[in-house]
Design an enzyme around this catalytic site. Sequence first.
Site, mmCIF file in Angstrom:
data_model
loop_
_atom_site.group_PDB
_atom_site.id
_atom_site.type_symbol
_atom_site.label_atom_id
_atom_site.label_comp_id
_atom_site.label_asym_id
_atom_site.label_seq_id
_atom_site.Cartn_x
_atom_site.Cartn_y
_atom_site.Cartn_z
ATOM 1 N N LYS A 28 0.749 -1.314 0.072
ATOM 2 C CA LYS A 28 0.101 0.016 0.011
ATOM 3 C C LYS A 28 1.010 1.254 0.124
ATOM 4 C CE LYS A 28 -1.630 3.249 2.636
ATOM 5 N NZ LYS A 28 -1.785 4.192 1.563
ATOM 6 N N GLU A 50 9.741 2.304 10.446
ATOM 7 C CA GLU A 50 10.800 3.252 10.399
ATOM 8 C C GLU A 50 10.192 4.801 10.129
ATOM 9 O OE1 GLU A 50 13.919 3.072 10.564
ATOM 10 O OE2 GLU A 50 13.935 0.776 10.378
ATOM 11 N N CYS A 64 14.070 11.480 5.451
ATOM 12 C CA CYS A 64 14.185 11.117 7.157
ATOM 13 C C CYS A 64 15.220 11.361 7.694
ATOM 14 C CB CYS A 64 13.586 9.866 7.337
ATOM 15 S SG CYS A 64 14.253 8.544 6.081
ATOM 16 N N GLU A 101 9.854 17.510 13.848
ATOM 17 C CA GLU A 101 10.345 17.216 12.260
ATOM 18 C C GLU A 101 9.628 18.110 11.260
ATOM 19 O OE1 GLU A 101 9.126 13.307 10.418
ATOM 20 O OE2 GLU A 101 10.896 13.093 9.600
HETATM 21 P P1 NAD Z 1 2.671 9.189 6.960
HETATM 22 O O1 NAD Z 1 2.692 8.550 8.334
HETATM 23 O O2 NAD Z 1 1.623 10.247 6.862
HETATM 24 O O3 NAD Z 1 2.065 8.030 5.942
HETATM 25 C C1 NAD Z 1 2.865 6.708 5.586
HETATM 26 C C2 NAD Z 1 2.103 5.690 5.112
HETATM 27 O O4 NAD Z 1 1.108 5.430 6.179
HETATM 28 C C3 NAD Z 1 0.973 6.202 4.019
HETATM 29 O O5 NAD Z 1 1.060 5.198 2.935
HETATM 30 C C4 NAD Z 1 -0.102 6.082 4.414
HETATM 31 O O6 NAD Z 1 -1.371 6.397 3.491
HETATM 32 C C5 NAD Z 1 -0.285 5.322 5.619
HETATM 33 N N1 NAD Z 1 -1.229 5.525 6.702
HETATM 34 C C6 NAD Z 1 -1.740 6.462 7.144
HETATM 35 N N2 NAD Z 1 -2.557 6.517 8.240
HETATM 36 C C7 NAD Z 1 -2.660 5.030 8.224
HETATM 37 C C8 NAD Z 1 -3.580 3.924 8.976
HETATM 38 N N3 NAD Z 1 -4.388 4.585 9.984
HETATM 39 N N4 NAD Z 1 -3.500 2.838 8.907
HETATM 40 C C9 NAD Z 1 -2.442 2.418 7.898
HETATM 41 N N5 NAD Z 1 -1.766 3.046 7.184
HETATM 42 C C10 NAD Z 1 -1.842 4.552 7.187
HETATM 43 O O7 NAD Z 1 4.040 9.477 6.371
HETATM 44 P P2 NAD Z 1 4.385 10.538 5.093
HETATM 45 O O8 NAD Z 1 3.698 11.966 5.190
HETATM 46 O O9 NAD Z 1 3.933 9.537 3.864
HETATM 47 O O10 NAD Z 1 5.841 10.559 5.095
HETATM 48 C C11 NAD Z 1 6.632 11.155 5.636
HETATM 49 C C12 NAD Z 1 7.114 10.618 7.119
HETATM 50 O O11 NAD Z 1 7.747 9.293 6.637
HETATM 51 C C13 NAD Z 1 8.131 11.539 7.937
HETATM 52 O O12 NAD Z 1 7.855 11.453 8.990
HETATM 53 C C14 NAD Z 1 9.412 10.849 7.544
HETATM 54 O O13 NAD Z 1 10.645 10.953 8.407
HETATM 55 C C15 NAD Z 1 9.197 9.336 7.267
HETATM 56 N N6 NAD Z 1 10.020 8.487 6.846
HETATM 57 C C16 NAD Z 1 10.900 7.673 7.606
HETATM 58 C C17 NAD Z 1 11.798 6.862 6.587
HETATM 59 C C18 NAD Z 1 12.957 6.101 7.620
HETATM 60 O O14 NAD Z 1 13.128 5.009 6.982
HETATM 61 N N7 NAD Z 1 12.958 6.169 8.961
HETATM 62 C C19 NAD Z 1 11.816 7.063 5.591
HETATM 63 C C20 NAD Z 1 11.231 7.979 4.788
HETATM 64 C C21 NAD Z 1 10.196 8.525 5.468
#
Ligand code: NAD
Length: 480
Positions: free
Chosen positions: A175, A251, A285, A382
């Site tokens: 997803k 992550e 990130c 962040e």
């Molecule tokens: P997000 O948490 O908003 O979404 C991530 C994923 O989770 C998306 O596919 C979203 O649709 C899904 N999601 C949202 N609500 C959900 C739920 N209730 N149930 C299941 N899935 C759900 O994050 P984003 O805005 O897409 O990405 C940015 C974030 O990702 C930043 O905080 C960044 O630091 C982090 N990030 C971390 C890493 C790492 O490896 N540590 C790498 C890249 C990005």
Amino acid sequence: MTTTVPHHLNLVDGEWVDGERRPNGNPARPGEVVSEYAVAGRDTARAAIEAARRAQPGWAGQPIGSRMDILDRIGTTILRRTEELAVLLSREEGKLLSEARGEVTRAGQTFRYYAHQLLQPQGEVYSSTRPRVHAEVRRRPLGVVGIITPWNYPIAIPAWKVAPALAYGNAVVLKPAELVTASAGELARIINESGMPPGVFNLVMGAGRVVGEELLTSTGIDGISFTGGTGTGSHVAQQCLAHGNKRFQLEMGGKNPLVVLDDADLEVAVRCALDGSFFSSGQRCTASSRLIVQAGIHDRFVEALAAAAGALRVGDPLDPLSELGPVVSPEQLSQNLDYVRIGRDEGATVVAGGTHRPDEGQFMRPTLFADARNDMRVAREEIFGPVACVISVDDLDEAISVAGDTEYGLSAGIVTTSLSAAERFKRDARSGIVSVNLPTAGTELHLPFGGTGASNHGPREQGGYARDFYSVPVTCYTGW
Ligand code: NAD
């Protein structure tokens, strides 16, 4: 004249499944539709999970030669199509074409890497304490894995989760984030055309609270690999525990420190900070959002970095002259600008940027705060945009203490010419990744990736370490 917009459908059991179509825009050119995607509902997600359950045992039972061939073919196809996939990625996410090329290449190489990981030993043999007993540890696949990914690495993150999941004999339901469904859709096409048996890899696109939630709560899913924000990650953890005690790997966010000591080469320090803080519009990130600078070099560093940031050409990511693309969405831009206001209100000084380009597109100028303190919100939360703050410290001890004073712990860096300072930092930085004289944001696919604290939960990703999540050790005793 009507132009047809490319579209991407959900993939369930080897079949393309349509749904309500939604457009996916270009952050550099508002109004330009990059592609349309079919939104999946809970029923599509359920069908994908059931298909994965049926397909998984057959896939795990295939000789490794055929699993290797398929993974290798996926990687090779991605690499052959690098330019086309990079343009698509750049148009939907906004990173520079050169960065997008690097990301697509990484995705292709990742599939090829895991194809060859299958030739590595997959277990261990121990001497038994009992006579005439043979003791060994084998690995079996986790089963059906739900993979939930963010928008900032539209193809590399899906690749570094999907490739090891498949290599170690699991079936997958992916997803992706809604903002980057075109890259995920193309990856699904490539996997589907690679000879992958139907149902082993499935794609469901849609809202997290709908299809994501179905993956978290379904008893048909054995484990969730998630990358995204820390708040979402906590919810994922709770749901996994509440629904079948699923295995999960998270992550999450970062607020990564880059320490610059008085003995640093100023040019190296500015180069590391410029890359770590601003490239990919700070939407990494591992971005260096806290620059912790020793007093003796502080003023020269701030002046040089502010000048270099101010000189970066912000523009269309497909233009080879651009050095910084847009931020991903109007919401992200407005959040970044809110933080500029918050930082000013807290008493930090904007020495570069602080504004967006007032023309079309979500272009934000790289923004540097001086006079920041580590207790300010801009130093603790962040932001996920091209915004960094400089915090002045007196010595290495204070630098290490400030660097570690955060709920996160993903990546930490130091710029120094002192071997002993570098060694101490590697030992004491409370972080999953430590870089010396390099940007905090560069990592390699064959090495473990992950953080500590609020940045991570569960086993490391990437490299051989990925096996720890995607397979289950089974301890076997045989009497003879
Ligand atoms: P997000 O948490 O908003 O979404 C991530 C994923 O989770 C998306 O596919 C979203 O649709 C899904 N999601 C949202 N609500 C959900 C739920 N209730 N149930 C299941 N899935 C759900 O994050 P984003 O805005 O897409 O990405 C940015 C974030 O990702 C930043 O905080 C960044 O630091 C982090 N990030 C971390 C890493 C790492 O490896 N540590 C790498 C890249 C990005």
